[in-house]
Design a protein around this motif. Structure first.
Motif, PDB file in Angstrom:
ATOM      1  N   ALA A 154      28.923  18.045 -64.004  1.00  0.00           N
ATOM      2  CA  ALA A 154      28.050  19.219 -64.021  1.00  0.00           C
ATOM      3  C   ALA A 154      27.733  19.708 -62.608  1.00  0.00           C
ATOM      4  O   ALA A 154      27.801  20.912 -62.327  1.00  0.00           O
ATOM      5  N   ILE A 155      27.401  18.799 -61.718  1.00  0.00           N
ATOM      6  CA  ILE A 155      27.092  19.196 -60.340  1.00  0.00           C
ATOM      7  C   ILE A 155      28.349  19.748 -59.660  1.00  0.00           C
ATOM      8  O   ILE A 155      28.281  20.708 -58.891  1.00  0.00           O
ATOM      9  N   GLY A 156      29.502  19.153 -59.956  1.00  0.00           N
ATOM     10  CA  GLY A 156      30.753  19.665 -59.398  1.00  0.00           C
ATOM     11  C   GLY A 156      31.055  21.075 -59.863  1.00  0.00           C
ATOM     12  O   GLY A 156      31.502  21.920 -59.079  1.00  0.00           O
ATOM     13  N   LEU A 157      30.803  21.363 -61.138  1.00  0.00           N
ATOM     14  CA  LEU A 157      31.022  22.721 -61.640  1.00  0.00           C
ATOM     15  C   LEU A 157      30.049  23.702 -61.017  1.00  0.00           C
ATOM     16  O   LEU A 157      30.426  24.836 -60.691  1.00  0.00           O
ATOM     17  N   ILE A 158      28.809  23.267 -60.848  1.00  0.00           N
ATOM     18  CA  ILE A 158      27.810  24.144 -60.217  1.00  0.00           C
ATOM     19  C   ILE A 158      28.206  24.449 -58.770  1.00  0.00           C
ATOM     20  O   ILE A 158      28.007  25.566 -58.289  1.00  0.00           O
ATOM     21  N   CYS A 159      28.780  23.482 -58.086  1.00  0.00           N
ATOM     22  CA  CYS A 159      29.188  23.695 -56.688  1.00  0.00           C
ATOM     23  C   CYS A 159      30.449  24.545 -56.574  1.00  0.00           C
ATOM     24  O   CYS A 159      30.550  25.387 -55.683  1.00  0.00           O
ATOM     25  N   SER A 160      31.413  24.337 -57.451  1.00  0.00           N
ATOM     26  CA  SER A 160      32.709  24.954 -57.224  1.00  0.00           C
ATOM     27  C   SER A 160      32.881  26.335 -57.853  1.00  0.00           C
ATOM     28  O   SER A 160      33.447  27.217 -57.223  1.00  0.00           O
ATOM     29  N   LEU A 161      32.408  26.561 -59.060  1.00  0.00           N
ATOM     30  CA  LEU A 161      32.709  27.827 -59.731  1.00  0.00           C
ATOM     31  C   LEU A 161      32.024  29.046 -59.107  1.00  0.00           C
ATOM     32  O   LEU A 161      32.709  30.032 -58.811  1.00  0.00           O
ATOM     33  N   PRO A 162      30.716  29.053 -58.899  1.00  0.00           N
ATOM     34  CA  PRO A 162      30.122  30.257 -58.297  1.00  0.00           C
ATOM     35  C   PRO A 162      30.616  30.527 -56.880  1.00  0.00           C
ATOM     36  O   PRO A 162      30.734  31.686 -56.472  1.00  0.00           O
ATOM     37  N   THR A 163      30.915  29.474 -56.141  1.00  0.00           N
ATOM     38  CA  THR A 163      31.381  29.695 -54.771  1.00  0.00           C
ATOM     39  C   THR A 163      32.765  30.330 -54.757  1.00  0.00           C
ATOM     40  O   THR A 163      33.063  31.111 -53.862  1.00  0.00           O
ATOM     41  N   LYS A 164      33.607  30.011 -55.746  1.00  0.00           N
ATOM     42  CA  LYS A 164      34.926  30.657 -55.816  1.00  0.00           C
ATOM     43  C   LYS A 164      34.782  32.148 -56.051  1.00  0.00           C
ATOM     44  O   LYS A 164      35.487  32.955 -55.440  1.00  0.00           O
ATOM     45  N   ILE A 165      33.869  32.529 -56.932  1.00  0.00           N
ATOM     46  CA  ILE A 165      33.660  33.946 -57.212  1.00  0.00           C
ATOM     47  C   ILE A 165      33.134  34.651 -55.965  1.00  0.00           C
ATOM     48  O   ILE A 165      33.633  35.719 -55.589  1.00  0.00           O
ATOM     49  N   TYR A 166      32.145  34.070 -55.309  1.00  0.00           N
ATOM     50  CA  TYR A 166      31.567  34.698 -54.119  1.00  0.00           C
ATOM     51  C   TYR A 166      32.583  34.751 -52.975  1.00  0.00           C
ATOM     52  O   TYR A 166      32.655  35.744 -52.250  1.00  0.00           O
ATOM     53  N   LEU A 167      33.380  33.704 -52.827  1.00  0.00           N
ATOM     54  CA  LEU A 167      34.403  33.706 -51.783  1.00  0.00           C
ATOM     55  C   LEU A 167      35.442  34.790 -52.044  1.00  0.00           C
ATOM     56  O   LEU A 167      35.878  35.474 -51.117  1.00  0.00           O
ATOM     57  N   THR A 168      35.815  34.982 -53.301  1.00  0.00           N
ATOM     58  CA  THR A 168      36.766  36.045 -53.645  1.00  0.00           C
ATOM     59  C   THR A 168      36.187  37.408 -53.298  1.00  0.00           C
ATOM     60  O   THR A 168      36.889  38.273 -52.736  1.00  0.00           O
ATOM     61  N   ILE A 169      34.925  37.639 -53.599  1.00  0.00           N
ATOM     62  CA  ILE A 169      34.290  38.919 -53.271  1.00  0.00           C
ATOM     63  C   ILE A 169      34.241  39.126 -51.764  1.00  0.00           C
ATOM     64  O   ILE A 169      34.531  40.227 -51.266  1.00  0.00           O
ATOM     65  N   LEU A 170      33.894  38.077 -51.011  1.00  0.00           N
ATOM     66  CA  LEU A 170      33.864  38.199 -49.544  1.00  0.00           C
ATOM     67  C   LEU A 170      35.233  38.535 -48.980  1.00  0.00           C
ATOM     68  O   LEU A 170      35.362  39.396 -48.099  1.00  0.00           O
ATOM     69  N   LEU A 171      36.265  37.869 -49.481  1.00  0.00           N
ATOM     70  CA  LEU A 171      37.608  38.126 -48.960  1.00  0.00           C
ATOM     71  C   LEU A 171      38.102  39.519 -49.352  1.00  0.00           C
ATOM     72  O   LEU A 171      38.827  40.157 -48.589  1.00  0.00           O
ATOM     73  N   MET A 172      37.719  39.995 -50.525  1.00  0.00           N
ATOM     74  CA  MET A 172      38.107  41.352 -50.930  1.00  0.00           C
ATOM     75  C   MET A 172      37.422  42.393 -50.053  1.00  0.00           C
ATOM     76  O   MET A 172      38.042  43.387 -49.663  1.00  0.00           O
ATOM     77  N   LYS A 173      36.140  42.181 -49.736  1.00  0.00           N
ATOM     78  CA  LYS A 173      35.432  43.121 -48.856  1.00  0.00           C
ATOM     79  C   LYS A 173      36.013  43.103 -47.464  1.00  0.00           C
ATOM     80  O   LYS A 173      36.058  44.132 -46.779  1.00  0.00           O
ATOM     81  N   ARG A 174      36.458  41.957 -47.033  1.00  0.00           N
ATOM     82  CA  ARG A 174      37.021  41.825 -45.689  1.00  0.00           C
ATOM     83  C   ARG A 174      38.339  42.550 -45.545  1.00  0.00           C
ATOM     84  O   ARG A 174      38.662  43.063 -44.473  1.00  0.00           O
ATOM     85  N   GLU A 175      39.119  42.628 -46.635  1.00  0.00           N
ATOM     86  CA  GLU A 175      40.445  43.249 -46.554  1.00  0.00           C
ATOM     87  C   GLU A 175      40.459  44.724 -46.904  1.00  0.00           C
ATOM     88  O   GLU A 175      41.471  45.387 -46.696  1.00  0.00           O
ATOM     89  N   GLU A 176      39.382  45.272 -47.440  1.00  0.00           N
ATOM     90  CA  GLU A 176      39.397  46.687 -47.788  1.00  0.00           C
ATOM     91  C   GLU A 176      39.353  47.531 -46.527  1.00  0.00           C
ATOM     92  O   GLU A 176      38.688  47.185 -45.541  1.00  0.00           O
ATOM     93  N   PRO A 177      40.088  48.660 -46.532  1.00  0.00           N
ATOM     94  CA  PRO A 177      40.106  49.506 -45.324  1.00  0.00           C
ATOM     95  C   PRO A 177      38.769  50.210 -45.125  1.00  0.00           C
ATOM     96  O   PRO A 177      38.063  50.543 -46.061  1.00  0.00           O
ATOM     97  N   HIS A 178      38.443  50.418 -43.857  1.00  0.00           N
ATOM     98  CA  HIS A 178      37.148  51.052 -43.535  1.00  0.00           C
ATOM     99  C   HIS A 178      37.329  52.540 -43.412  1.00  0.00           C
ATOM    100  O   HIS A 178      38.110  53.110 -42.859  1.00  0.00           O
TER     101      HIS A 178
END
Length: 73
Positions: A49-73
């Motif tokens: 349970a603690i492993g799922l709490i640590c890994s799943l939301p961070t994957k979603i947030y990391l994906t959003i951060l990387l998508m924002k980083r690659e979008e053209p300004h």
């Protein structure tokens, strides 16, 4: 906190989460668990349970951060 430091921290949390999931599975699946009784199942389930709490939301947030980083300004 800079984006690079934030991304590195999120990756560390993902690795910790995956490690806890594997550890919990290992605890539940072994034969010596029968000697521990219900406490062994509780410990294994808590690790998963603690492993799922640590890994799943961070994957979603990391994906959003990387998508924002690659979008053209």
């Amino acid at each position: 906190m800079t984006n690079q430091a934030q991304i590195k921290l999120l990756k560390v949390f993902i690795v910790i989460g995956l490690f806890l999931i594997v550890t919990g599975h290992f605890i539940i699946s072994k034969e010596w668990l029968a000697h521990m009784g219900p406490l062994g199942f509780i410990i294994g389930a808590a690790c998963i349970a603690i492993g799922l709490i640590c890994s799943l939301p961070t994957k979603i947030y990391l994906t959003i951060l990387l998508m924002k980083r690659e979008e053209p300004h």
